[in-house]
Write a protein that holds these residues in place. Structure first.
Motif, PDB file in Angstrom:
ATOM      1  N   UNK A  24       0.812  -1.223   0.000  1.00  0.00           N
ATOM      2  CA  UNK A  24       0.000   0.000   0.000  1.00  0.00           C
ATOM      3  C   UNK A  24       0.842   1.268   0.000  1.00  0.00           C
ATOM      4  N   UNK A  25       2.081   1.176   0.466  1.00  0.00           N
ATOM      5  CA  UNK A  25       2.964   2.339   0.571  1.00  0.00           C
ATOM      6  C   UNK A  25       4.225   2.088  -0.242  1.00  0.00           C
ATOM      7  N   UNK A  26       4.616   3.098  -1.018  1.00  0.00           N
ATOM      8  CA  UNK A  26       5.849   3.007  -1.804  1.00  0.00           C
ATOM      9  C   UNK A  26       6.857   4.008  -1.257  1.00  0.00           C
ATOM     10  N   UNK A  27       8.045   3.532  -0.963  1.00  0.00           N
ATOM     11  CA  UNK A  27       9.159   4.398  -0.573  1.00  0.00           C
ATOM     12  C   UNK A  27      10.024   4.526  -1.816  1.00  0.00           C
ATOM     13  N   UNK A  28      10.090   5.727  -2.357  1.00  0.00           N
ATOM     14  CA  UNK A  28      10.729   5.929  -3.656  1.00  0.00           C
ATOM     15  C   UNK A  28      12.025   6.704  -3.497  1.00  0.00           C
ATOM     16  N   UNK A  29      13.068   6.205  -4.147  1.00  0.00           N
ATOM     17  CA  UNK A  29      14.376   6.850  -4.170  1.00  0.00           C
ATOM     18  C   UNK A  29      14.874   6.830  -5.604  1.00  0.00           C
ATOM     19  N   UNK A  30      15.925   7.585  -5.888  1.00  0.00           N
ATOM     20  CA  UNK A  30      16.494   7.506  -7.224  1.00  0.00           C
ATOM     21  C   UNK A  30      17.354   8.694  -7.574  1.00  0.00           C
ATOM     22  N   UNK A  31      17.920   8.613  -8.765  1.00  0.00           N
ATOM     23  CA  UNK A  31      18.866   9.627  -9.215  1.00  0.00           C
ATOM     24  C   UNK A  31      18.199  10.728 -10.029  1.00  0.00           C
ATOM     25  N   UNK A  32      17.316  10.386 -10.910  1.00  0.00           N
ATOM     26  CA  UNK A  32      16.679  11.398 -11.761  1.00  0.00           C
ATOM     27  C   UNK A  32      15.354  11.836 -11.145  1.00  0.00           C
ATOM     28  N   UNK A  33      15.457  12.557 -10.022  1.00  0.00           N
ATOM     29  CA  UNK A  33      14.260  12.956  -9.288  1.00  0.00           C
ATOM     30  C   UNK A  33      13.291  13.736 -10.159  1.00  0.00           C
ATOM     31  N   UNK A  34      13.815  14.627 -10.989  1.00  0.00           N
ATOM     32  CA  UNK A  34      12.946  15.473 -11.804  1.00  0.00           C
ATOM     33  C   UNK A  34      12.387  14.753 -13.026  1.00  0.00           C
ATOM     34  N   UNK A  35      12.720  13.514 -13.241  1.00  0.00           N
ATOM     35  CA  UNK A  35      12.155  12.734 -14.341  1.00  0.00           C
ATOM     36  C   UNK A  35      11.569  11.429 -13.813  1.00  0.00           C
ATOM     37  N   UNK A  36      12.404  10.437 -13.639  1.00  0.00           N
ATOM     38  CA  UNK A  36      11.948   9.079 -13.309  1.00  0.00           C
ATOM     39  C   UNK A  36      11.300   8.979 -11.928  1.00  0.00           C
ATOM     40  N   UNK A  37      11.937   9.524 -10.930  1.00  0.00           N
ATOM     41  CA  UNK A  37      11.401   9.432  -9.573  1.00  0.00           C
ATOM     42  C   UNK A  37      10.046  10.136  -9.502  1.00  0.00           C
ATOM     43  N   UNK A  38       9.984  11.349 -10.039  1.00  0.00           N
ATOM     44  CA  UNK A  38       8.734  12.110 -10.019  1.00  0.00           C
ATOM     45  C   UNK A  38       7.631  11.398 -10.806  1.00  0.00           C
ATOM     46  N   UNK A  39       7.955  10.869 -11.963  1.00  0.00           N
ATOM     47  CA  UNK A  39       6.955  10.181 -12.790  1.00  0.00           C
ATOM     48  C   UNK A  39       6.412   8.943 -12.081  1.00  0.00           C
ATOM     49  N   UNK A  40       7.297   8.173 -11.496  1.00  0.00           N
ATOM     50  CA  UNK A  40       6.862   6.972 -10.772  1.00  0.00           C
ATOM     51  C   UNK A  40       6.029   7.345  -9.550  1.00  0.00           C
ATOM     52  N   UNK A  41       6.446   8.381  -8.826  1.00  0.00           N
ATOM     53  CA  UNK A  41       5.697   8.817  -7.645  1.00  0.00           C
ATOM     54  C   UNK A  41       4.294   9.297  -8.036  1.00  0.00           C
ATOM     55  N   UNK A  42       4.198  10.084  -9.071  1.00  0.00           N
ATOM     56  CA  UNK A  42       2.884  10.588  -9.510  1.00  0.00           C
ATOM     57  C   UNK A  42       1.981   9.439  -9.965  1.00  0.00           C
ATOM     58  N   UNK A  43       2.528   8.536 -10.771  1.00  0.00           N
ATOM     59  CA  UNK A  43       1.724   7.404 -11.235  1.00  0.00           C
ATOM     60  C   UNK A  43       1.291   6.528 -10.068  1.00  0.00           C
ATOM     61  N   UNK A  44       2.181   6.309  -9.120  1.00  0.00           N
ATOM     62  CA  UNK A  44       1.828   5.527  -7.942  1.00  0.00           C
ATOM     63  C   UNK A  44       0.723   6.193  -7.138  1.00  0.00           C
ATOM     64  N   UNK A  45       0.809   7.509  -6.979  1.00  0.00           N
ATOM     65  CA  UNK A  45      -0.224   8.257  -6.275  1.00  0.00           C
ATOM     66  C   UNK A  45      -1.563   8.129  -6.993  1.00  0.00           C
ATOM     67  N   UNK A  46      -1.549   8.241  -8.312  1.00  0.00           N
ATOM     68  CA  UNK A  46      -2.780   8.130  -9.094  1.00  0.00           C
ATOM     69  C   UNK A  46      -3.375   6.718  -9.032  1.00  0.00           C
ATOM     70  N   UNK A  47      -2.557   5.742  -8.676  1.00  0.00           N
ATOM     71  CA  UNK A  47      -3.025   4.363  -8.508  1.00  0.00           C
ATOM     72  C   UNK A  47      -3.365   4.058  -7.047  1.00  0.00           C
ATOM     73  N   UNK A  48      -3.446   5.105  -6.234  1.00  0.00           N
ATOM     74  CA  UNK A  48      -3.868   5.018  -4.827  1.00  0.00           C
ATOM     75  C   UNK A  48      -2.843   4.418  -3.872  1.00  0.00           C
ATOM     76  N   UNK A  49      -1.564   4.492  -4.207  1.00  0.00           N
ATOM     77  CA  UNK A  49      -0.522   4.104  -3.256  1.00  0.00           C
ATOM     78  C   UNK A  49      -0.173   5.310  -2.403  1.00  0.00           C
TER      79      UNK A  49
END
Length: 67
Positions: A24-49
């Motif tokens: 239910x919870x995603x802990x997200x880390x990464x190098x390209x925060x302004x691209x990959x990390x942000x995109x994954x975080x937004x998509x995860x949020x939109x999927x109710x994580x």
């Protein structure tokens, strides 16, 4: 799992795996925060994580950092 887009959710089995494991919870880390990390975080949020970004475990490239 190989990722072909900025988001870890696009064209991967990530959501299926997370749902199977009842995550239910995603802990997200990464190098390209302004691209990959942000995109994954937004998509995860939109999927109710619930999304947690670890400030000390994220970084981004910038013109300032390369000069």
């Amino acid at each position: 799992m190989k990722k072909h887009r900025y988001s870890g959710f696009v064209h991967t089995r990530l959501e299926s795996i997370l749902r199977t494991l009842k995550i239910e919870t995603l802990i997200i880390t990464g190098v390209s925060t302004n691209f990959c990390v942000e995109s994954t975080a937004r998509d995860g949020f939109m999927l109710d994580y619930r999304i947690v970004l670890l400030k000390d475990a994220c970084a981004a490239f910038s013109r300032k950092n390369t000069i």
